[in-house]
Design a protein around this motif. Structure first.
Motif, mmCIF file in Angstrom:
data_model
loop_
_atom_site.group_PDB
_atom_site.id
_atom_site.type_symbol
_atom_site.label_atom_id
_atom_site.label_comp_id
_atom_site.label_asym_id
_atom_site.label_seq_id
_atom_site.Cartn_x
_atom_site.Cartn_y
_atom_site.Cartn_z
ATOM 1 N N LYS A 7 0.868 -1.182 0.000
ATOM 2 C CA LYS A 7 0.000 0.000 0.000
ATOM 3 C C LYS A 7 0.905 1.231 0.000
ATOM 4 O O LYS A 7 1.923 1.260 0.694
ATOM 5 C CB LYS A 7 -0.852 -0.037 1.277
ATOM 6 C CG LYS A 7 -1.932 1.014 1.358
ATOM 7 C CD LYS A 7 -2.805 0.727 2.585
ATOM 8 C CE LYS A 7 -3.686 1.899 2.962
ATOM 9 N NZ LYS A 7 -4.586 2.339 1.913
ATOM 10 N N GLU A 8 0.570 2.232 -0.807
ATOM 11 C CA GLU A 8 1.376 3.454 -0.864
ATOM 12 C C GLU A 8 1.200 4.257 0.422
ATOM 13 O O GLU A 8 0.079 4.341 0.947
ATOM 14 C CB GLU A 8 0.946 4.307 -2.076
ATOM 15 C CG GLU A 8 1.195 3.647 -3.418
ATOM 16 C CD GLU A 8 2.673 3.412 -3.715
ATOM 17 O OE1 GLU A 8 3.489 4.288 -3.400
ATOM 18 O OE2 GLU A 8 3.004 2.331 -4.256
ATOM 19 N N ILE A 9 2.294 4.863 0.908
ATOM 20 C CA ILE A 9 2.197 5.570 2.192
ATOM 21 C C ILE A 9 2.536 7.061 2.105
ATOM 22 O O ILE A 9 2.508 7.747 3.109
ATOM 23 C CB ILE A 9 3.091 4.898 3.263
ATOM 24 C CG1 ILE A 9 4.543 4.884 2.806
ATOM 25 C CG2 ILE A 9 2.603 3.496 3.598
ATOM 26 C CD1 ILE A 9 5.513 4.530 3.941
ATOM 27 N N LYS A 10 2.866 7.550 0.911
ATOM 28 C CA LYS A 10 3.146 8.989 0.804
ATOM 29 C C LYS A 10 1.873 9.760 1.169
ATOM 30 O O LYS A 10 0.764 9.300 0.879
ATOM 31 C CB LYS A 10 3.572 9.329 -0.632
ATOM 32 C CG LYS A 10 4.335 10.630 -0.716
ATOM 33 C CD LYS A 10 4.925 10.829 -2.102
ATOM 34 C CE LYS A 10 5.700 12.118 -2.176
ATOM 35 N NZ LYS A 10 7.111 11.971 -1.973
ATOM 36 N N ILE A 11 2.033 10.934 1.779
ATOM 37 C CA ILE A 11 0.861 11.693 2.255
ATOM 38 C C ILE A 11 -0.130 11.918 1.116
ATOM 39 O O ILE A 11 0.224 12.429 0.057
ATOM 40 C CB ILE A 11 1.282 13.060 2.839
ATOM 41 C CG1 ILE A 11 2.111 12.851 4.103
ATOM 42 C CG2 ILE A 11 0.058 13.930 3.163
ATOM 43 C CD1 ILE A 11 2.631 14.134 4.724
ATOM 44 N N GLY A 12 -1.370 11.494 1.367
ATOM 45 C CA GLY A 12 -2.447 11.740 0.406
ATOM 46 C C GLY A 12 -2.423 10.816 -0.794
ATOM 47 O O GLY A 12 -3.219 10.985 -1.718
ATOM 48 N N GLU A 13 -1.503 9.841 -0.823
ATOM 49 C CA GLU A 13 -1.397 8.980 -2.016
ATOM 50 C C GLU A 13 -2.621 8.061 -2.084
ATOM 51 O O GLU A 13 -3.031 7.489 -1.076
ATOM 52 C CB GLU A 13 -0.104 8.163 -1.996
ATOM 53 C CG GLU A 13 0.173 7.420 -3.280
ATOM 54 C CD GLU A 13 0.090 8.289 -4.535
ATOM 55 O OE1 GLU A 13 0.918 9.174 -4.726
ATOM 56 O OE2 GLU A 13 -0.847 8.078 -5.347
ATOM 57 N N THR A 14 -3.196 7.942 -3.273
ATOM 58 C CA THR A 14 -4.394 7.113 -3.448
ATOM 59 C C THR A 14 -4.218 6.071 -4.546
ATOM 60 O O THR A 14 -5.105 5.249 -4.771
ATOM 61 C CB THR A 14 -5.606 7.998 -3.836
ATOM 62 O OG1 THR A 14 -5.245 8.733 -5.006
ATOM 63 C CG2 THR A 14 -5.976 8.967 -2.715
ATOM 64 N N ARG A 15 -3.073 6.140 -5.252
ATOM 65 C CA ARG A 15 -2.894 5.199 -6.364
ATOM 66 C C ARG A 15 -2.401 3.848 -5.856
ATOM 67 O O ARG A 15 -1.907 3.735 -4.737
ATOM 68 C CB ARG A 15 -1.855 5.744 -7.365
ATOM 69 C CG ARG A 15 -2.319 6.909 -8.170
ATOM 70 C CD ARG A 15 -1.182 7.578 -8.919
ATOM 71 N NE ARG A 15 -0.298 8.326 -8.042
ATOM 72 C CZ ARG A 15 0.770 9.011 -8.432
ATOM 73 N NH1 ARG A 15 1.112 9.004 -9.704
ATOM 74 N NH2 ARG A 15 1.508 9.675 -7.571
ATOM 75 N N VAL A 16 -2.541 2.844 -6.687
ATOM 76 C CA VAL A 16 -1.980 1.526 -6.405
ATOM 77 C C VAL A 16 -1.305 1.059 -7.701
ATOM 78 O O VAL A 16 -1.734 1.442 -8.794
ATOM 79 C CB VAL A 16 -3.087 0.548 -5.920
ATOM 80 C CG1 VAL A 16 -4.149 0.312 -7.004
ATOM 81 C CG2 VAL A 16 -2.491 -0.787 -5.475
ATOM 82 N N SER A 17 -0.242 0.258 -7.555
ATOM 83 C CA SER A 17 0.553 -0.074 -8.745
ATOM 84 C C SER A 17 -0.033 -1.209 -9.580
ATOM 85 O O SER A 17 0.460 -1.488 -10.664
ATOM 86 C CB SER A 17 1.969 -0.463 -8.313
ATOM 87 O OG SER A 17 1.912 -1.606 -7.476
ATOM 88 N N MET A 18 -1.072 -1.871 -9.057
ATOM 89 C CA MET A 18 -1.638 -3.005 -9.806
ATOM 90 C C MET A 18 -3.161 -3.009 -9.663
ATOM 91 O O MET A 18 -3.670 -2.921 -8.556
ATOM 92 C CB MET A 18 -1.047 -4.318 -9.258
ATOM 93 C CG MET A 18 -1.443 -5.539 -10.058
ATOM 94 S SD MET A 18 -0.741 -7.051 -9.347
ATOM 95 C CE MET A 18 0.839 -7.149 -10.138
ATOM 96 N N THR A 19 -3.853 -3.100 -10.783
ATOM 97 C CA THR A 19 -5.319 -3.239 -10.740
ATOM 98 C C THR A 19 -5.637 -4.736 -10.656
ATOM 99 O O THR A 19 -4.775 -5.582 -10.957
ATOM 100 C CB THR A 19 -5.959 -2.697 -12.029
ATOM 101 O OG1 THR A 19 -5.356 -3.409 -13.126
ATOM 102 C CG2 THR A 19 -5.735 -1.203 -12.188
#
Ligand SMILES: NC(=O)c1ccc[n+]([C@@H]2O[C@H](COP(=O)([O-])OP(=O)(O)OC[C@H]3O[C@@H](n4cnc5c(N)ncnc54)[C@H](O)[C@@H]3O)[C@@H](O)[C@H]2O)c1
Length: 362
Positions: A7-19
């Motif tokens: 899971k991405e942890i950068k502030i406010g990040e909502t993307r994911v690397s795999m659908t």
């Protein structure tokens, strides 16, 4: 091959690397996919969709990193993730190492095979994995800029499109590449006055013929920049020198002559920014004021639209990820010159020439 998707942890990040769709493809090609629970939720993908696509759901980020041969991410690892990197592991993500010397050192120390999305090259010399996020950031820059121009958010109170009988706002875009051209498109669509500057006359010619006089194109030089920046209601920084730190194109002196409450959005902040007065901000605190001008410099702007960004990013990464699964990482790198251009670190060395030069290890 085991692919780990944290899971991405950068502030406010909502993307994911795999659908889930890319997950199904990887599993069908023989990969085992370990995905952290709720990794896709902010992009609208549920754990059960990943389970149905054949992934193994893992509760803990450390477990995802520990057993993966290849970690597939969106943003660069943050300091709290440094300890999770496994010696010799392959990492495929945005890295932006020219602006991240500390991360570069960690990747070297841990012998990480670091493949940076932003330096993977297409056959025509373009950057296919940077392009979709740049397009999104360019479009968002106008949306975000229009928002912060509003009086209640510290802006000058200029409506970009104006109304009949009033002057529209002036949008100045520095850099006419992927992000710049998409910023121009949105600004022109809103009815703003638009000026775009670049060093590359071919880019200016393309925009000139597309907008037929609706957009002013100018060579990027100090004289043109000085006069345009002073008159800008919204200034967009969109320059790139591939893999290198962004050049300072707009100086403090230029910014200090802007009208109070005008807005700067420096898209190039992920490469250090191209405006002298810029420093990185985050989705939590996206703006600050300097010289009376609102500065916005969020390095992960596409996270504002996590669904569209995830779909845009993964449709671009899918052919490369599939090739890596089918052939193995090393054979895929040997077979595909463009993918090999993505390698920034390997066996304890910085392998990308521009990055190495920038970090003083060339
Ligand atoms: N902040 C974010 O969330 C976000 C998202 C996506 C991309 N980006 C970044 O945006 C930046 C731009 O990316 P892009 O894909 O549009 O790059 P691009 O290569 O498509 O375009 C960059 C343009 O800058 C021009 N340029 C270089 N030096 C210049 C100068 N001195 N004056 C004027 N123009 C100059 C180049 O000729 C080129 O046309 C990159 O740093 C990229 O990583 C940031």
């Amino acid at each position: 091959m085991k692919i780990g998707v944290p899971k991405e942890i950068k502030i406010g990040e909502t993307r994911v690397s795999m659908t889930p769709s890319l997950c199904r493809r990887c599993v069908s090609l023989g990969a085992k996919v370990l995905i952290q629970k709720s990794a896709g939720l902010s992009a609208g993908f549920t754990d059960s969709e990943y389970r149905e696509a054949g992934a193994v759901l893992v509760s803990d980020a450390a477990k995802v990193w520990k057993s993966a041969d290849l970690v597939l991410k969106v943003k660069e690892p943050l300091p709290s993730e440094y300890d999770l990197l496994q010696d010799g592991q392959a990492l495929f993500t945005y890295l932006h190492l020219a602006a991240g010397p500390a991360l570069a050192k960690i990747l070297q120390r841990k012998n990480i095979l670091g493949i940076a999305y932003e330096t993977v090259e297409g056959a025509d010399g373009s950057y296919p994995l940077l392009k979709p996020m740049s397009q999104i950031a360019g479009r968002l820059a106008i949306q975000v800029g229009a928002y912060f121009l509003q009086s209640q958010y510290g802006g000058s109170g200029v409506l970009l499109g104006g109304i009949p009988g009033t002057l529209p706002g002036h949008v100045v875009v520095v850099g006419a590449g992927n992000s710049g051209a998409h910023a121009v498109q949105m600004a022109a669509g809103m009815g703003a006055r638009v000026t775009v500057l670049d060093l590359d006359t071919r880019k200016l010619e393309l925009l000139d013929s597309e907008y037929r006089g609706r957009v002013v194109t100018l060579m990027s030089n100090p004289a043109n920049l000085e006069s345009c920046v002073a008159d800008a209601d919204l200034l967009i920084g969109a320059v790139l020198i591939p893999a290198a730190k962004a050049p300072t194109v707009v100086t403090n002196a230029m910014v200090s002559r802007m009208r109070p409450g005008s807005v700067i959005v420096d898209i190039a902040i992920d490469q250090g920014g191209c405006i002298e007065s810029i420093r990185p901000t985050s989705h939590k605190e996206p703006v600050y004021k300097q010289h009376g001008v609102v500065h916005y410099a969020v390095p992960n702007m596409p996270a504002l639209v996590g669904r569209t960004s995830t779909l845009g990013l993964t449709q671009a990464t899918e052919p490369y990820v599939a090739m890596i699964v089918q052939r193995g990482v090393n054979a895929a790198l040997a077979a595909h010159k463009g993918l090999a251009k993505g390698v920034n670190t390997r066996d304890g060395r910085i392998t990308n020439e521009a990055v190495a030069k920038e970090l003083g290890c060339a």
